[in-house]
Design a protein around this motif. Structure first.
Motif, PDB file in Angstrom:
ATOM      1  N   VAL A   1       8.486   5.700 -10.810  1.00 30.92           N
ATOM      2  CA  VAL A   1       8.774   6.608  -9.714  1.00 30.92           C
ATOM      3  C   VAL A   1       9.311   7.890 -10.338  1.00 30.92           C
ATOM      4  O   VAL A   1       9.786   7.864 -11.463  1.00 30.92           O
ATOM      5  CB  VAL A   1       9.817   6.018  -8.742  1.00 30.92           C
ATOM      6  N   TYR A   2       9.212   8.998  -9.600  1.00 30.58           N
ATOM      7  CA  TYR A   2       9.705  10.250 -10.131  1.00 30.58           C
ATOM      8  C   TYR A   2      11.205  10.333  -9.894  1.00 30.58           C
ATOM      9  O   TYR A   2      11.635  10.430  -8.756  1.00 30.58           O
ATOM     10  CB  TYR A   2       9.009  11.425  -9.444  1.00 30.58           C
ATOM     11  N   PRO A   3      12.019  10.284 -10.947  1.00 33.06           N
ATOM     12  CA  PRO A   3      13.471  10.242 -10.747  1.00 33.06           C
ATOM     13  C   PRO A   3      14.021  11.501 -10.087  1.00 33.06           C
ATOM     14  O   PRO A   3      15.084  11.452  -9.489  1.00 33.06           O
ATOM     15  CB  PRO A   3      14.036  10.063 -12.158  1.00 33.06           C
ATOM     16  N   ASP A   4      13.299  12.626 -10.187  1.00 31.09           N
ATOM     17  CA  ASP A   4      13.855  13.872  -9.664  1.00 31.09           C
ATOM     18  C   ASP A   4      13.486  14.140  -8.209  1.00 31.09           C
ATOM     19  O   ASP A   4      13.896  15.149  -7.644  1.00 31.09           O
ATOM     20  CB  ASP A   4      13.387  15.059 -10.529  1.00 31.09           C
ATOM     21  N   LEU A   5      12.676  13.256  -7.614  1.00 31.35           N
ATOM     22  CA  LEU A   5      12.282  13.499  -6.222  1.00 31.35           C
ATOM     23  C   LEU A   5      13.119  12.651  -5.277  1.00 31.35           C
ATOM     24  O   LEU A   5      13.452  11.512  -5.591  1.00 31.35           O
ATOM     25  CB  LEU A   5      10.810  13.124  -6.018  1.00 31.35           C
TER      26      LEU A   5
ATOM     27  N   SER B   1      10.375  12.645  -0.102  1.00 30.48           N
ATOM     28  CA  SER B   1       9.372  13.552  -0.678  1.00 30.48           C
ATOM     29  C   SER B   1       8.361  12.775  -1.504  1.00 30.48           C
ATOM     30  O   SER B   1       7.171  13.078  -1.493  1.00 30.48           O
ATOM     31  CB  SER B   1      10.006  14.592  -1.596  1.00 30.48           C
ATOM     32  N   PHE B   2       8.869  11.792  -2.223  1.00 36.41           N
ATOM     33  CA  PHE B   2       7.964  10.974  -3.035  1.00 36.41           C
ATOM     34  C   PHE B   2       6.962  10.267  -2.137  1.00 36.41           C
ATOM     35  O   PHE B   2       5.750  10.292  -2.389  1.00 36.41           O
ATOM     36  CB  PHE B   2       8.775   9.962  -3.858  1.00 36.41           C
TER      37      PHE B   2
ATOM     38  N   ASP C   1       6.056  11.095   0.773  1.00 37.75           N
ATOM     39  CA  ASP C   1       5.215  12.119   1.354  1.00 37.75           C
ATOM     40  C   ASP C   1       4.029  12.407   0.429  1.00 37.75           C
ATOM     41  O   ASP C   1       2.884  12.490   0.868  1.00 37.75           O
ATOM     42  CB  ASP C   1       6.071  13.389   1.503  1.00 37.75           C
ATOM     43  N   PHE C   2       4.342  12.542  -0.841  1.00 38.40           N
ATOM     44  CA  PHE C   2       3.292  12.761  -1.844  1.00 38.40           C
ATOM     45  C   PHE C   2       2.316  11.586  -1.868  1.00 38.40           C
ATOM     46  O   PHE C   2       1.097  11.761  -1.868  1.00 38.40           O
ATOM     47  CB  PHE C   2       3.926  12.961  -3.226  1.00 38.40           C
ATOM     48  N   VAL C   3       2.888  10.361  -1.842  1.00 34.65           N
ATOM     49  CA  VAL C   3       2.036   9.163  -1.903  1.00 34.65           C
ATOM     50  C   VAL C   3       1.099   9.131  -0.695  1.00 34.65           C
ATOM     51  O   VAL C   3      -0.105   8.873  -0.823  1.00 34.65           O
ATOM     52  CB  VAL C   3       2.899   7.888  -1.945  1.00 34.65           C
TER      53      VAL C   3
ATOM     54  N   GLU D   1      -0.013  11.555   1.103  1.00 36.66           N
ATOM     55  CA  GLU D   1      -1.060  12.568   1.004  1.00 36.66           C
ATOM     56  C   GLU D   1      -2.097  12.170  -0.045  1.00 36.66           C
ATOM     57  O   GLU D   1      -3.299  12.290   0.175  1.00 36.66           O
ATOM     58  CB  GLU D   1      -0.415  13.906   0.641  1.00 36.66           C
ATOM     59  N   ALA D   2      -1.601  11.654  -1.171  1.00 36.36           N
ATOM     60  CA  ALA D   2      -2.520  11.250  -2.236  1.00 36.36           C
ATOM     61  C   ALA D   2      -3.416  10.103  -1.776  1.00 36.36           C
ATOM     62  O   ALA D   2      -4.560   9.993  -2.192  1.00 36.36           O
ATOM     63  CB  ALA D   2      -1.738  10.837  -3.479  1.00 36.36           C
TER      64      ALA D   2
ATOM     65  N   GLN E   1       5.622   2.442  -2.150  1.00 34.77           N
ATOM     66  CA  GLN E   1       4.420   3.241  -2.423  1.00 34.77           C
ATOM     67  C   GLN E   1       3.170   2.363  -2.462  1.00 34.77           C
ATOM     68  O   GLN E   1       2.095   2.792  -2.070  1.00 34.77           O
ATOM     69  CB  GLN E   1       4.575   4.103  -3.690  1.00 34.77           C
TER      70      GLN E   1
ATOM     71  N   LYS F   1      -7.952  18.190  -2.286  1.00 39.24           N
ATOM     72  CA  LYS F   1      -7.153  17.034  -2.663  1.00 39.24           C
ATOM     73  C   LYS F   1      -6.106  17.380  -3.730  1.00 39.24           C
ATOM     74  O   LYS F   1      -5.121  16.667  -3.887  1.00 39.24           O
ATOM     75  CB  LYS F   1      -8.112  15.943  -3.170  1.00 39.24           C
TER      76      LYS F   1
ATOM     77  N   CYS G   1      -1.859  17.901  -2.954  1.00 35.77           N
ATOM     78  CA  CYS G   1      -0.719  16.983  -2.977  1.00 35.77           C
ATOM     79  C   CYS G   1      -0.066  16.983  -4.360  1.00 35.77           C
ATOM     80  O   CYS G   1       1.158  16.968  -4.472  1.00 35.77           O
ATOM     81  CB  CYS G   1      -1.116  15.586  -2.524  1.00 35.77           C
TER      82      CYS G   1
ATOM     83  N   ARG H   1       7.723  20.712  -6.291  1.00 35.48           N
ATOM     84  CA  ARG H   1       8.997  20.063  -5.944  1.00 35.48           C
ATOM     85  C   ARG H   1       9.735  19.652  -7.215  1.00 35.48           C
ATOM     86  O   ARG H   1      10.954  19.750  -7.294  1.00 35.48           O
ATOM     87  CB  ARG H   1       8.744  18.820  -5.091  1.00 35.48           C
ATOM     88  N   LEU H   2       8.982  19.176  -8.199  1.00 36.58           N
ATOM     89  CA  LEU H   2       9.632  18.746  -9.440  1.00 36.58           C
ATOM     90  C   LEU H   2      10.179  19.945 -10.210  1.00 36.58           C
ATOM     91  O   LEU H   2      11.280  19.886 -10.749  1.00 36.58           O
ATOM     92  CB  LEU H   2       8.661  17.953 -10.304  1.00 36.58           C
TER      93      LEU H   2
ATOM     94  N   LEU I   1       7.350   8.379 -18.173  1.00 37.77           N
ATOM     95  CA  LEU I   1       7.945   7.677 -17.032  1.00 37.77           C
ATOM     96  C   LEU I   1       7.060   6.539 -16.532  1.00 37.77           C
ATOM     97  O   LEU I   1       7.508   5.667 -15.801  1.00 37.77           O
ATOM     98  CB  LEU I   1       8.158   8.652 -15.869  1.00 37.77           C
TER      99      LEU I   1
ATOM    100  N   THR J   1       4.643   7.131 -14.531  1.00 37.32           N
ATOM    101  CA  THR J   1       4.098   7.521 -13.226  1.00 37.32           C
ATOM    102  C   THR J   1       2.625   7.874 -13.313  1.00 37.32           C
ATOM    103  O   THR J   1       1.948   7.945 -12.299  1.00 37.32           O
ATOM    104  CB  THR J   1       4.858   8.739 -12.673  1.00 37.32           C
TER     105      THR J   1
ATOM    106  N   TYR K   1      -4.199   6.064  -7.688  1.00 35.92           N
ATOM    107  CA  TYR K   1      -4.365   6.609  -6.339  1.00 35.92           C
ATOM    108  C   TYR K   1      -5.781   7.169  -6.227  1.00 35.92           C
ATOM    109  O   TYR K   1      -6.388   7.519  -7.244  1.00 35.92           O
ATOM    110  CB  TYR K   1      -3.352   7.739  -6.089  1.00 35.92           C
TER     111      TYR K   1
ATOM    112  N   LEU L   1      -7.359   9.720  -6.364  1.00 35.43           N
ATOM    113  CA  LEU L   1      -7.399  11.120  -6.786  1.00 35.43           C
ATOM    114  C   LEU L   1      -8.394  11.213  -7.935  1.00 35.43           C
ATOM    115  O   LEU L   1      -8.466  10.316  -8.760  1.00 35.43           O
ATOM    116  CB  LEU L   1      -6.032  11.559  -7.317  1.00 35.43           C
TER     117      LEU L   1
END
Lengths: 328, 246
Positions: free
Chosen positions: A87-91, A95-96, A98-100, A102-103, A147, B2, B5, B12-13, B85, B87, B94, B96
């Motif tokens: 997972v993104y530690p900074d989000l 928001s995370f 939300d990204f998922v 959309e993706a 997610q 696409k 996103c 955001r990051l 990470l 990720t 996904y 994508l």
């Protein structure tokens, strides 16, 4: 047609053959456990199913789509929880997600509702606005599961979903998985054998890149129950007791238990483990003890646990490999 | 669409972790200081004759240098961080496509850079309150800065996709950019013919015309092609997971 079909699949990393010609099928609505020691090829197999990388050889299809040629269609069907909780530690959690959403092509109009649904089903309401990096491991794990659940995937692939959770959370996640299994296909890998018996319909045991067994738990138990085990506790001279028990029909070995819990009242009591093949011998056993004038304190039939079965399978396989290499 | 996103997530990051803020601060302090010294220089020696060659040319060449210092630090995390990470496993599982991922990341990084560059508009605006000058040459300079930045970012994106260590990613990007800078330095050693050839590939020399207020289609085309070339290589680097065993 099965939801997941794996035919003769291998995956090679340089000189290492991580997955060695495996084949299996999983039907819609099945919950299947992948079991195996570290480095057995569980994660590699799961990554192939999730289209992280394609197999070196063989054919894999999920929902009728080939993972190599139609990866995008497969990815639409699959929710994947990687072994390393990623997972993104900074989000912040929301928001995370939300990204998922959309993706994963959740339509804009449904996005809010879908995010609320996964937040609710993973118990993340309390932390939904916090930054993921500040959460405890258990919560981060749940974000990872959230997610995977996004957009109600038909196939869920969970690589060790309960590692690092506290017992209460483990129970929650397991019941979540069981509920999901009612409508969709779930594959989970684990080291924890009780997890398999509490959640899965079927278990696939993988060892050194090969499948050792792919059966329901009951069938596996029956197959491995060649020898049965009885624990006896009696008061009497140990040597004579052993001799009597060894003469009973079908008895293979009589030994002391590996672990003996000493209690104050069992002064003079002898505990023995009797392994035998064939029909139940508890009646003959108790009669033999009593007829010799000794006191019978306990006769208990020991069901082999999943741990026993699993270790036995791996031992058998290693023995087979040794014999094979000796023959060459 | 696409890629949007990934684009939003990257922004955001950048803005959620202070990377963008701290790098923008460094960028503005450095460019501001250079603009100040260039102004002094112009004031002392320029005789207020040709503002293009004695102020803008120096200023944009300094912006070029600062961009070279700052951009590898902006691009280093793009893929390396995701790999570290884990990720990247999410992105790759996904629905994508790889070009979406690359485009989203590239554009997010470019937007952060463009915002930094936009803040430097304050310097010529400030100057225009004191004197009048033609806005043509500095506009060409800014176009050049953005094109050069896009190429630097594409190069950094490629290198970030090759490693999971952000420090390695930044250092290697410095290496490549400095190589493009040094390409024409050793004229005596290798002879003018060789230099004449390699100079065409020097990202820094290509920029010189822009800084002097000249926009040539050749240079614009070069930067756009170089950007696409690096992004194309990034795509190849990502797709290599499909045949490489890692």
């Amino acid at each position: 047609m099965s939801m997941i079909e794996v035919e003769n699949v291998s995956k090679r990393f340089g000189p290492i053959l991580a997955v060695d010609h495996i084949s299996f099928r999983i039907d819609r609505g099945e919950v299947v456990g992948f079991l195996g020691p570290n480095g057995a090829g569980k994660s590699t197999t799961m990554r192939i199913l999730a289209c992280f990388f394609p197999p070196t050889a063989g054919r894999v299809s999920v929902g009728g789509h080939d993972v190599t040629t139609h990866a995008l269609q497969v990815k639409q069907l699959v929710g994947y929880f990687p072994e390393r909780v990623s997972v993104y530690p900074d989000l912040p959690v929301r928001s995370f997600l939300d990204f998922v959403a959309e993706a994963k092509d959740v339509p804009r109009a449904e996005r809010k509702r879908e995010i609320a649904r996964v937040i609710d089903s993973c118990g993340l309401e309390a932390v939904s606005d916090r930054v993921i990096g500040h959460l405890s491991k258990g919560y981060r794990q749940r974000v990872g599961i959230a997610q995977a659940l996004m957009r109600r995937p038909q196939v869920l692939i969970l690589d060790e979903p309960t590692i690092g959770l506290d017992p209460e959370q483990v129970v929650e996640i397991r019941s979540l998985i069981r509920n999901l299994g009612a409508e969709r296909t779930v594959i989970l890998s684990t080291h924890i054998l009780s997890e398999v018996s509490s959640v899965c319909d079927r278990v696939i045991i993988i060892h050194q890149g090969r499948i050792l067994a792919s059966e329901s738990l009951a069938a596996l138990r029956a197959q491995l129950q060649r020898t049965r085990v009885v624990r006896v506790e009696a008061e009497g001279p140990e040597a004579q007791l052993r001799a009597v028990l060894e003469r009973l029909p079908g008895v293979e070995t009589v030994r002391r238990p590996e672990i003996k819990v000493r209690r104050a009242e069992d002064n003079g009591a002898v505990a023995l483990i009797v392994e035998y093949a064939g029909d139940d011998i508890r009646k003959q056993l108790s009669r033999a003890v009593v007829e010799n004038g000794w006191e019978l304190l306990e006769v208990r039939s020991l069901e082999p646990t999943l741990e026993d079965m699993y270790l036995q399978l791996i031992r058998d396989e290693e023995q087979a490999l040794r014999i094979e290499s000796l023959n060459h | 669409m696409k890629f949007l996103c990934v684009f939003k997530k990257e922004l955001r990051l950048y803005f959620g972790s202070f990377i963008a803020y701290s790098l923008a601060t460094a960028f503005l302090i450095l460019t501001g200081y250079f603009f100040y010294t260039d102004m002094i220089f112009y004031d002392l020696f320029g005789d207020f004759q040709d503002i293009t060659s004695s102020l803008w040319a120096y200023f944009f060449q300094d912006v070029r240098f600062v961009s070279m210092l700052i951009l590898p630090l902006l691009t280093m995390r793009l893929f390396a961080e995701e790999k570290k990470l884990g990720t990247i496993e999410l992105l790759w599982t996904y629905p994508l496509k790889d070009p979406h991922i690359i485009l989203g990341k590239f554009l997010a990084c470019f937007l952060v850079y463009a915002l930094m560059v936009m803040c430097t508009f304050a310097y010529p605006l400030l100057l225009s309150s004191a004197t009048t000058f033609s806005w043509g040459p500095p506009s060409a300079g800014y176009l050049g800065v953005l094109l050069l930045g896009a190429t630097f970012i594409a190069c950094g994106t490629l290198i970030s996709s090759l490693t999971e260590n952000q420090v390695v990613s930044a250092m290697s990007t410095y290496g490549v950019l400095v190589f493009f800078w040094f390409l024409n330095w050793n004229e005596e050693a290798v002879g003018p013919q060789f230099v004449g050839t390699v100079v065409r590939f020097s990202l820094f020399d290509r920029f010189e015309d822009f800084s002097k207020g000249v926009i040539s289609t050749q240079d614009v085309a070069f930067f756009i092609l170089a950007t696409f070339f690096f992004l194309f290589l990034t795509l190849q680097s990502l797709e290599s997971r499909k045949w490489r065993g890692t």
